[in-house]
Design a protein around this motif. Structure first.
Motif, mmCIF file in Angstrom:
data_model
loop_
_atom_site.group_PDB
_atom_site.id
_atom_site.type_symbol
_atom_site.label_atom_id
_atom_site.label_comp_id
_atom_site.label_asym_id
_atom_site.label_seq_id
_atom_site.Cartn_x
_atom_site.Cartn_y
_atom_site.Cartn_z
ATOM 1 N N UNK A 413 40.568 31.812 45.737
ATOM 2 C CA UNK A 413 39.790 31.472 47.089
ATOM 3 C C UNK A 413 38.378 32.337 47.185
ATOM 4 N N UNK A 414 38.448 33.346 46.436
ATOM 5 C CA UNK A 414 37.212 34.279 46.527
ATOM 6 C C UNK A 414 36.152 33.731 45.681
ATOM 7 N N UNK A 415 36.744 33.634 44.268
ATOM 8 C CA UNK A 415 35.625 33.309 43.149
ATOM 9 C C UNK A 415 35.577 31.736 42.994
ATOM 10 N N UNK A 416 36.318 31.022 43.610
ATOM 11 C CA UNK A 416 36.445 29.810 43.562
ATOM 12 C C UNK A 416 36.676 29.097 42.286
ATOM 13 N N UNK A 417 37.217 30.045 41.337
ATOM 14 C CA UNK A 417 37.641 29.547 39.955
ATOM 15 C C UNK A 417 38.877 28.943 40.203
ATOM 16 N N UNK A 418 39.350 27.967 39.408
ATOM 17 C CA UNK A 418 40.480 27.293 39.539
ATOM 18 C C UNK A 418 41.305 27.149 37.835
ATOM 19 N N UNK A 419 42.215 27.200 37.882
ATOM 20 C CA UNK A 419 43.138 27.264 36.670
ATOM 21 C C UNK A 419 44.288 26.330 37.045
ATOM 22 N N UNK A 420 44.620 25.611 35.736
ATOM 23 C CA UNK A 420 45.628 24.712 35.877
ATOM 24 C C UNK A 420 46.888 24.916 34.986
ATOM 25 N N UNK A 421 47.836 25.050 35.442
ATOM 26 C CA UNK A 421 49.081 25.478 34.680
ATOM 27 C C UNK A 421 50.625 24.768 34.840
ATOM 28 N N UNK A 422 51.242 24.756 34.051
ATOM 29 C CA UNK A 422 52.382 24.139 33.981
ATOM 30 C C UNK A 422 53.571 24.170 35.300
ATOM 31 N N UNK A 423 54.199 23.155 35.811
ATOM 32 C CA UNK A 423 54.973 23.507 37.006
ATOM 33 C C UNK A 423 56.048 24.219 36.460
ATOM 34 N N UNK A 424 56.335 24.538 35.301
ATOM 35 C CA UNK A 424 57.470 25.334 34.777
ATOM 36 C C UNK A 424 57.107 26.959 35.043
ATOM 37 N N UNK A 425 55.723 27.078 35.001
ATOM 38 C CA UNK A 425 55.291 28.589 34.927
ATOM 39 C C UNK A 425 54.440 29.005 36.133
ATOM 40 N N UNK A 426 54.374 28.185 37.181
ATOM 41 C CA UNK A 426 53.149 28.296 37.970
ATOM 42 C C UNK A 426 53.418 29.703 38.771
ATOM 43 N N UNK A 427 54.727 29.992 39.068
ATOM 44 C CA UNK A 427 55.304 31.122 39.911
ATOM 45 C C UNK A 427 54.632 32.443 39.197
ATOM 46 N N UNK A 428 54.927 32.509 37.795
ATOM 47 C CA UNK A 428 54.434 33.772 37.065
ATOM 48 C C UNK A 428 53.048 33.700 37.081
ATOM 49 N N UNK A 429 52.321 32.717 36.808
ATOM 50 C CA UNK A 429 50.829 32.793 36.984
ATOM 51 C C UNK A 429 50.301 33.116 38.186
ATOM 52 N N UNK A 430 51.045 32.467 39.334
ATOM 53 C CA UNK A 430 50.442 33.263 40.690
ATOM 54 C C UNK A 430 50.832 34.557 40.930
ATOM 55 N N UNK A 431 51.907 35.033 40.403
ATOM 56 C CA UNK A 431 52.103 36.512 40.271
ATOM 57 C C UNK A 431 51.275 37.424 39.637
ATOM 58 N N UNK A 432 50.951 36.816 38.566
ATOM 59 C CA UNK A 432 50.065 37.632 37.830
ATOM 60 C C UNK A 432 48.510 37.595 38.221
ATOM 61 N N UNK A 433 48.086 36.535 38.996
ATOM 62 C CA UNK A 433 46.843 36.357 39.571
ATOM 63 C C UNK A 433 46.901 37.303 40.715
ATOM 64 N N UNK A 434 47.889 37.429 41.487
ATOM 65 C CA UNK A 434 47.865 38.280 42.930
ATOM 66 C C UNK A 434 48.017 39.716 42.351
ATOM 67 N N UNK A 435 48.392 40.060 41.170
ATOM 68 C CA UNK A 435 48.495 41.493 40.771
ATOM 69 C C UNK A 435 47.172 41.835 40.324
ATOM 70 N N UNK A 436 46.646 40.881 39.791
ATOM 71 C CA UNK A 436 44.872 41.090 39.304
ATOM 72 C C UNK A 436 43.807 41.247 40.598
ATOM 73 N N UNK A 437 44.402 40.703 41.670
ATOM 74 C CA UNK A 437 43.664 40.850 42.793
ATOM 75 C C UNK A 437 42.608 41.945 42.900
#
Lengths: 437, 437
Positions: A413-437
């Motif tokens: 929401x800050x950078x407005x960047x949007x990434x697309x990822x598989x429904x199978x691994x979106x939770x991991x991706x979210x956690x990774x992005x949160x950790x990098x904030x």
């Protein structure tokens, strides 16, 4: 139809989410600190019998205490501080003091004062007290806790003022005005605020002679490093205040062992404190750059519990005013930015996708990610506006096109960047992005 | 000298450290859960203007609300629940609802009830509410939060009962007693407790005809799986309660997507709930093996905020009764043993060693170890007795002989094993021993 006008009594405040987040941060730091020092939690009811509350406060109470009239004819009142309820608890549960009881208590108190800057009709006190020991060890421990609290919150320009009720008693004796202790204390307490000329005038108005005023000033103007102040006090009023000086010397030696910076406290013979139940050391903290009055104050109160039982139980404690502490921190920019605890907003592209989005929401929560769903039929603009206003860092967009490919979009929401990822691994991706904030 | 008898008003309770530790555990779990679901913290003052509180409650309030008379002549009262204060906050801060506001609130409420098992004059409510949306999504989310809470605390034998105010309205219309909604609800609410015969008798006393009673029972005795109950309701009172049935069907579909076990909730046409401000789904939780009444209750309340502003704002929420929750958990042995948070008791062998012991104490605390010092001139037996009573796991003994060799003794209070280690690495040793407990 007639409506009830929504309003709030002056001196009372609602605490909205952002303030609550600050508050939660401060309270939980205080709580950890108290627990690190071995204090244990206690809570008492908001209401006490009226006579229990007014026993010590006397006249002042009549004006400041909220009475509660209940239909069974009993008179209760809202607590005015946390020290009197603690004394009542000890008087009723003597077994708690075996041989010492250290408690902390973080609760609201109510005072019918005229509301003003830094003064509210309802506010929160955070108290620690050690009950059962006359040793100066505990006075020093409490001053150490205050010191660590101030440092921990990032205050730099503060000073812990320390005096002793016995020195005040000695001072009025030395000045020959034993019978005017209250008036003298009330006046010298204002020294910082109104200056010495006005304090002298006030004392004169209380029928203190010029000679006595001179003696009082000889005491309260004592200045210098710790040892100089104590030595001068000894020299001038030693015979009637020796015990008080000895106690402060003992406190000082413990403070140095506890690693307290010598420059952070000062023995100040003019410190009187408002309440009259103190019997030994008294102390308060002044934040020099916040000009908001004292944020912490306390002292030794060895005789209050005896009011209920006839047997005095030694006690020492301090009270942190939560609202004043937060106000000072706000002023000095010491509060962290915590706008919301929500980490992800799940955004269904349309109402048909709400149901399916719920399973993604459930997956996020199962993984411990704080998430909510935005189920309103609004434009993306409005939806993202909601996330931005609340400060939610990520949005999980559930859209038909991506979903057809087994994918979800995650938007920063800050950078407005949007990434697309598989429904199978979106939770991991979210956690990774949160950790990098 | 006359003493003030220390006492506490019946129905009020002090919370001593051990209870507070339970309480802290439960509150912080609730808080995390609420935040996981995207609810944000709010607090309101204990006092509200009297008319704001009584606006909705009417007669009941006169008896149950604590009035506060203050010398400026205004009449205030202690809040009775957290829903009315929330409505007042929304009415005064419309900008919070953009377009939705989800808040949690954990605060005390006061009721002048006759105290009895599970009923106190002061108790803590933990509320979550979603304001601003009429979507059943939020009703389902709140039921899901309740479900996760119950599972998270280890409850197994519980059931979430769900009904809809619109079904109740439809039922009384169908039975031809629209004007007796309150009486009918009050009676059927007791079905579980007093049995159907007595409910029939009560209804008859309220001048409900035999035929109407028959119709009411035809509705409230509907039983079976989710779909059967909804289909039967539709069949019997569909025309006047269709909306209510449709809402529950929608709730059900969301619940399944949120992963809620079908067996944990039941549509119960006899569930009426006490308060009369509900407008849509209502729900409550019954813990079957704790026999302590409902621990959670809530529903949709779309018209309360409109009382203040004239504009209704849709809302749904639930209230967890903290004391009842803890009482049930205690009964079912679901509370963890947390006797104290203090990890180490520093024990100077004699008073001469207090000062030196303080630096060890400071070292422990710097490393984040919760520690306190025992500075009383007592025997080891008494000292260790103190540690054991409090449940402090380790004691650091500072004794002259060991100290002469640069060593300290660490005692495991449970096993009574004692190890000796160098003053240079006692902190690491303590941390290791704590980790192994």
């Amino acid at each position: 139809m007639e409506f009830i006008k929504p309003r709030i009594y002056s001196g009372l405040r609602d605490r909205l989410p952002e303030q609550m987040n600050y508050r939660g941060f401060v309270v939980s730091k205080l709580q950890s600190l108290f627990e690190k020092y071995g204090f244990e939690p206690l809570e008492t009811p908001a209401m006490e019998f009226y006579d229990i509350l007014t026993g010590k406060y006397g006249e002042e109470a009549e004006n400041l205490i909220y009475r509660l009239d209940y239909r069974d004819g009993r008179t209760l009142a809202l607590r005015y501080d946390l020290t009197v309820p603690l004394s009542r608890v000890i008087a009723m549960n003597a077994e708690l003091v075996r041989p010492i009881f250290k408690r902390y208590q973080i609760q609201q108190v109510w005072r019918g004062e005229r509301p003003q800057r830094g003064r509210y009709r309802e506010f929160t006190q955070c108290d620690i007290d050690a009950i059962g020991s006359a040793s100066m060890l505990h006075d020093a421990e409490i001053i150490a806790a205050i010191y660590e609290m101030m440092i921990g919150f990032g205050f730099h320009q503060f000073e812990i003022l320390i005096n002793n009720r016995k020195i005040l008693d000695g001072m009025v004796k030395y000045a020959g005005v034993d019978d005017k202790l209250k008036e003298v204390c009330r006046s010298i307490d204002k020294l910082e605020k109104i200056g010495s000329d006005q304090v002298r005038q006030e004392l004169a108005k209380s029928d203190v002679s010029v000679q006595s005023i001179g003696k009082i000033f000889a005491v309260i103007e004592i200045d210098g490093n710790h040892e100089t102040v104590l030595a001068d006090l000894e020299k001038i009023i030693g015979d009637v205040a020796q015990e008080g000086v000895d106690e402060l010397r003992e406190v000082r030696s413990y403070l140095s062992k506890l690693g307290i910076d010598e420059g952070c406290y000062r023995f100040d013979p003019a410190l009187a404190r408002g309440l009259d139940y103190y019997t030994g050391p008294v102390f308060e903290v002044v934040v020099k750059d916040a000009s908001i009055g004292s944020v912490v104050g306390g002292g030794r109160w060895d005789t209050l519990i005896g009011q209920y039982t006839g047997n005095n139980v030694p006690a020492v404690g301090t009270s942190f005013g939560l609202e004043r502490l937060i106000d000072s921190m706000e002023k000095l920019n010491l509060l962290p930015q915590i706008r919301t605890k929500t980490q992800v907003l799940v955004v269904p592209f349309n109402t048909e996708l709400i149901s399916q989005s719920l399973s993604f929401l459930a997956e996020l929560r199962s993984a411990g990610v704080n998430s909510e769903i935005y189920g309103e039929p609004k434009s993306f603009r409005q939806t993202f506006g909601y996330a931005s206003r609340k400060g939610i860092p990520l949005a999980l967009v559930v859209a038909p096109d991506e979903l057809a490919n087994g994918q979800l979009a995650i938007r920063n929401m800050e950078t407005r960047d949007q990434v697309v990822c598989s429904v199978d691994c979106f939770v991991e991706k979210v956690q990774k992005m949160l950790a990098e904030l």
